[in-house]
Design a protein around this motif. Sequence first.
Motif: not given
Length: 290
Positions: A209-230
């Motif tokens: 994926p592109t850096r833009a895709w990565d940035r958007t992905a990180l922004a979307l998962i931020a409200p959920i939290g790393t541990e819940e995502i995992r």
Amino acid sequence: MDLVTSPWESAARVDHIGELASKGDLAELSRALLLAKDSWHEGFGVTTVLRGLPEADRIALARSFAEHAVTTATTPADSGVGNRGLVLLAAVSRGIADADWCQAWEALLMEMADQCWSCGVSDELWTCSQALLDAGRHVPEPVVALLRRSALEHAWPTQCVTPVLDRLRHPVLNPGEPWADALLTDLPSLGEPWSDVIGHALLAPVARPTRAWDRTALALIAPIGTEEIRRTVTPWLDLAAGGGGRWDGGYDPYNVPALAGLIWLLSLLPPHPASIRTLGAWSNGHPCER
């Protein structure tokens, strides 16, 4: 302007049906359509001609097609052409469909979904699906999956598939693979942010994926939290590592971008033993190659 046709459709056949339609001889048009020499269904060109007829003409043809569908449905010897009337009925049904027709189209489509992984020459798949949507009915999920795979794996004209696929927003993934079925089961209880996460995963390129895709992905998962995502994503990917929905374990091509996106998403999280094990299961190949 020339009509768009199915790749296997005879231009002469489309011209002939168009000429009969322009003359207004509905009896002759009905005979030509119902008593065709070929066993396969009419292609996108002929269907377009029929859909463009005035409503009064379509109503008259529908009576003939419906009668043919009822008559041949009880005649096993005519099984090769028994649903010709039913499919032609779908082609002229815009604004005049009734519940019995819709049930018959659903049954025909579900039979196709039970028998086929994808369809490359079955125009009735698109004709009946569009008729259901035009009638305000839902297309069954297994049929949605069949439509999506057929569009990806075969040379259907864009004008044929777009009026159907653009109206099919659910389910977000094709059912039928253990990992996708688990995701679809879990998704309603996960909360609103997750719909956006899965939608973004579907946009992931098969390559890195592109850096833009990565940035958007990180922004979307931020409200959920790393541990819940995992905790949520890891079981899906562990299931997916066992194979897809094809007879040979291959993956549904519609689902592959989402699967790739979830793998990349997990790789963006801080290192964790569970993530390392899961990502290691994919280290010998990309999901589109398995």
